[in-house]
Design a protein around this motif. Structure first.
Motif, PDB file in Angstrom:
ATOM      1  N   GLY A   1       0.802  -1.213   0.000  1.00 39.19           N
ATOM      2  CA  GLY A   1       0.000   0.000   0.000  1.00 39.19           C
ATOM      3  C   GLY A   1       0.836   1.265   0.000  1.00 39.19           C
ATOM      4  N   LYS A   2       2.173   1.107  -0.120  1.00 33.11           N
ATOM      5  CA  LYS A   2       3.060   2.268  -0.066  1.00 33.11           C
ATOM      6  C   LYS A   2       3.903   2.376  -1.342  1.00 33.11           C
ATOM      7  N   ALA A   3       4.380   3.588  -1.596  1.00 33.86           N
ATOM      8  CA  ALA A   3       5.276   3.842  -2.711  1.00 33.86           C
ATOM      9  C   ALA A   3       6.699   3.904  -2.171  1.00 33.86           C
ATOM     10  N   VAL A   4       7.364   2.754  -2.093  1.00 35.05           N
ATOM     11  CA  VAL A   4       8.653   2.663  -1.408  1.00 35.05           C
ATOM     12  C   VAL A   4       9.719   1.912  -2.200  1.00 35.05           C
ATOM     13  N   THR A   5       9.404   1.388  -3.368  1.00 32.78           N
ATOM     14  CA  THR A   5      10.383   0.593  -4.105  1.00 32.78           C
ATOM     15  C   THR A   5      11.132   1.468  -5.108  1.00 32.78           C
ATOM     16  N   HIS A   6      12.108   0.865  -5.755  1.00 35.23           N
ATOM     17  CA  HIS A   6      12.846   1.544  -6.807  1.00 35.23           C
ATOM     18  C   HIS A   6      12.341   1.145  -8.184  1.00 35.23           C
ATOM     19  N   GLY A   7      11.100   0.705  -8.273  1.00 38.10           N
ATOM     20  CA  GLY A   7      10.487   0.418  -9.564  1.00 38.10           C
ATOM     21  C   GLY A   7       9.722  -0.879  -9.634  1.00 38.10           C
ATOM     22  N   CYS A   8      10.177  -1.906  -8.908  1.00 45.05           N
ATOM     23  CA  CYS A   8       9.460  -3.183  -8.924  1.00 45.05           C
ATOM     24  C   CYS A   8       8.143  -3.078  -8.160  1.00 45.05           C
ATOM     25  N   VAL A   9       7.319  -4.090  -8.325  1.00 48.09           N
ATOM     26  CA  VAL A   9       6.039  -4.167  -7.613  1.00 48.09           C
ATOM     27  C   VAL A   9       6.128  -5.335  -6.638  1.00 48.09           C
ATOM     28  N   ARG A  10       6.092  -5.023  -5.350  1.00 52.80           N
ATOM     29  CA  ARG A  10       6.137  -6.047  -4.307  1.00 52.80           C
ATOM     30  C   ARG A  10       4.710  -6.475  -3.982  1.00 52.80           C
ATOM     31  N   VAL A  11       4.485  -7.777  -3.912  1.00 54.11           N
ATOM     32  CA  VAL A  11       3.128  -8.296  -3.743  1.00 54.11           C
ATOM     33  C   VAL A  11       3.072  -9.232  -2.542  1.00 54.11           C
ATOM     34  N   PRO A  12       1.885  -9.377  -1.917  1.00 58.75           N
ATOM     35  CA  PRO A  12       1.729 -10.325  -0.805  1.00 58.75           C
ATOM     36  C   PRO A  12       1.926 -11.768  -1.250  1.00 58.75           C
ATOM     37  N   ALA A  13       2.120 -12.651  -0.287  1.00 56.91           N
ATOM     38  CA  ALA A  13       2.426 -14.055  -0.575  1.00 56.91           C
ATOM     39  C   ALA A  13       1.321 -14.734  -1.369  1.00 56.91           C
ATOM     40  N   ASP A  14       0.057 -14.478  -1.027  1.00 57.48           N
ATOM     41  CA  ASP A  14      -1.022 -15.152  -1.755  1.00 57.48           C
ATOM     42  C   ASP A  14      -1.149 -14.620  -3.180  1.00 57.48           C
ATOM     43  N   ALA A  15      -0.825 -13.345  -3.369  1.00 56.57           N
ATOM     44  CA  ALA A  15      -0.820 -12.790  -4.719  1.00 56.57           C
ATOM     45  C   ALA A  15       0.290 -13.419  -5.545  1.00 56.57           C
ATOM     46  N   LEU A  16       1.469 -13.576  -4.950  1.00 54.62           N
ATOM     47  CA  LEU A  16       2.592 -14.177  -5.664  1.00 54.62           C
ATOM     48  C   LEU A  16       2.268 -15.607  -6.082  1.00 54.62           C
ATOM     49  N   LYS A  17       1.593 -16.344  -5.212  1.00 53.41           N
ATOM     50  CA  LYS A  17       1.205 -17.713  -5.541  1.00 53.41           C
ATOM     51  C   LYS A  17       0.275 -17.734  -6.742  1.00 53.41           C
ATOM     52  N   ALA A  18      -0.697 -16.815  -6.763  1.00 55.84           N
ATOM     53  CA  ALA A  18      -1.630 -16.753  -7.883  1.00 55.84           C
ATOM     54  C   ALA A  18      -0.925 -16.302  -9.158  1.00 55.84           C
ATOM     55  N   LEU A  19      -0.050 -15.322  -9.043  1.00 55.30           N
ATOM     56  CA  LEU A  19       0.641 -14.799 -10.217  1.00 55.30           C
ATOM     57  C   LEU A  19       1.604 -15.809 -10.819  1.00 55.30           C
ATOM     58  N   SER A  20       2.143 -16.696  -9.994  1.00 59.92           N
ATOM     59  CA  SER A  20       3.090 -17.692 -10.502  1.00 59.92           C
ATOM     60  C   SER A  20       2.433 -18.671 -11.465  1.00 59.92           C
ATOM     61  N   ARG A  21       1.102 -18.716 -11.465  1.00 61.33           N
ATOM     62  CA  ARG A  21       0.380 -19.608 -12.376  1.00 61.33           C
ATOM     63  C   ARG A  21      -0.021 -18.906 -13.677  1.00 61.33           C
ATOM     64  N   VAL A  22       0.272 -17.624 -13.785  1.00 60.01           N
ATOM     65  CA  VAL A  22      -0.092 -16.868 -14.978  1.00 60.01           C
ATOM     66  C   VAL A  22       0.863 -17.228 -16.119  1.00 60.01           C
ATOM     67  N   PRO A  23       0.355 -17.597 -17.286  1.00 59.56           N
ATOM     68  CA  PRO A  23       1.229 -18.001 -18.393  1.00 59.56           C
ATOM     69  C   PRO A  23       2.134 -16.867 -18.867  1.00 59.56           C
ATOM     70  N   LEU A  24       3.294 -17.234 -19.375  1.00 58.63           N
ATOM     71  CA  LEU A  24       4.182 -16.254 -19.976  1.00 58.63           C
ATOM     72  C   LEU A  24       3.499 -15.586 -21.163  1.00 58.63           C
ATOM     73  N   GLY A  25       3.812 -14.312 -21.354  1.00 58.14           N
ATOM     74  CA  GLY A  25       3.212 -13.537 -22.427  1.00 58.14           C
ATOM     75  C   GLY A  25       1.940 -12.839 -22.031  1.00 58.14           C
ATOM     76  N   SER A  26       1.390 -13.156 -20.862  1.00 56.59           N
ATOM     77  CA  SER A  26       0.157 -12.509 -20.407  1.00 56.59           C
ATOM     78  C   SER A  26       0.383 -11.013 -20.227  1.00 56.59           C
ATOM     79  N   LEU A  27      -0.588 -10.220 -20.619  1.00 59.32           N
ATOM     80  CA  LEU A  27      -0.460  -8.761 -20.546  1.00 59.32           C
ATOM     81  C   LEU A  27      -0.482  -8.272 -19.115  1.00 59.32           C
ATOM     82  N   VAL A  28       0.315  -7.231 -18.873  1.00 58.78           N
ATOM     83  CA  VAL A  28       0.341  -6.521 -17.599  1.00 58.78           C
ATOM     84  C   VAL A  28       0.144  -5.042 -17.907  1.00 58.78           C
ATOM     85  N   PHE A  29      -0.922  -4.454 -17.364  1.00 61.57           N
ATOM     86  CA  PHE A  29      -1.191  -3.030 -17.547  1.00 61.57           C
ATOM     87  C   PHE A  29      -0.808  -2.293 -16.274  1.00 61.57           C
ATOM     88  N   ILE A  30       0.060  -1.295 -16.416  1.00 63.14           N
ATOM     89  CA  ILE A  30       0.474  -0.491 -15.262  1.00 63.14           C
ATOM     90  C   ILE A  30      -0.005   0.927 -15.527  1.00 63.14           C
TER      91      ILE A  30
END
Length: 272
Positions: free
Chosen positions: A241-270
């Motif tokens: 919930g904070k703007a504290v990184t140098h560019g990367c997006v840090r995500v919670p553990a359950d989000a990382l688990k879900a994202l790890s199943r996303v196929p390569l090439g999937s679009l990411v909109f920032i």
């Protein structure tokens, strides 16, 4: 072209193109201060080599390289039908169908298969997003020697709300607060994609790193890496919930688990 199911991948723990997953994580300065500013220099690391004289004259389109003459992505918020392609042999990349060749798309990225999203089609030609600098670089590749697949997943990162939404078939399947880049080293906006899924040998600060096809706009390099922006976990939950990184997006553990199943090439909109 053969159409296959959306690409699924095992995690890769080996070094990739001479750079480890942990180094990629720090490439955008997510864990410390910057070591340089400005545009990255071109290179040809991290992928299959072209086998002819023409290929030798142009860079490979990888996260390590800068390409010149690439048409910019003019629809950074544009959705697609989920079509992604994988070159079965090094593919020439052109500025328009049958136009000027400015790069080669290798069969591998970071020791895994290259999968890139298709953002436009013209006959047998496919316009794809590239993983190279400058951010938003695209190119046209001939439809021959391409495998195709469709991914139902889209990742959306809202920098103002500091929130990540994972969608499947245009429907949200998860929402999480995330940490994003601070004002001096912001997370770059626009349309990019999941480039790789890596498992660092050292599981802290993140057991999985998802490099994206975009780079820090303010950091040339960090820790020897090319400034690649990534989605990854973080052990200190107070950062979300904070703007504290140098560019990367840090995500919670359950989000990382879900994202790890996303196929390569999937679009990411920032979005800002």
């Amino acid at each position: 072209m053969a159409t296959i199911r959306a690409p699924r991948h095992s995690l890769r723990a080996a070094t990739a193109g001479g750079i480890t997953a942990a180094l990629l994580l720090s490439a955008a300065g997510c864990g410390g201060s910057s070591s340089g500013h400005g545009a990255a220099s071109a290179g040809t690391r991290g992928g299959a080599k072209g086998g002819n004289a023409a290929a030798a004259k142009v860079p490979e389109a990888t996260t390590f390289t800068t390409v010149t003459g690439a048409p910019a992505d003019t629809t950074p918020d544009g959705a697609t039908d989920g079509l992604v392609v994988h070159p079965t042999s090094p593919a020439p990349v052109f500025d328009r169908p049958a136009g000027h060749r400015f790069a080669t798309l290798p069969t591998t990225e970071l020791d895994g298969p290259t999968w890139v999203p298709v953002v436009e089609t013209s006959g047998d030609w496919r316009r794809v997003l590239l993983p190279s600098r400058p951010n938003g670089a695209t190119g046209w590749v001939p439809g021959t020697a391409l495998k195709t697949a469709r991914t139902p997943y889209t990742v959306r990162v809202d920098l103002t709300r500091r929130r990540l939404v994972l969608e499947r078939s245009a429907r949200p399947v998860g929402r999480w607060p995330v940490a994003v880049g601070d004002v001096r080293t912001p997370t770059p906006t626009g349309r990019t994609f999941v480039m790789a899924t890596l498992a660092p040998a050292k599981k802290t600060p993140s057991p999985i790193v998802l490099p994206l096809g975009t780079h820090s706009a303010t950091l040339d390099t960090f820790g020897g890496g090319p400034g690649t922006v990534a989605l990854h976990g973080w052990p200190d939950t107070s950062v979300f919930g904070k703007a504290v990184t140098h560019g990367c997006v840090r995500v919670p553990a359950d989000a990382l688990k879900a994202l790890s199943r996303v196929p390569l090439g999937s679009l990411v909109f920032i979005s800002a």
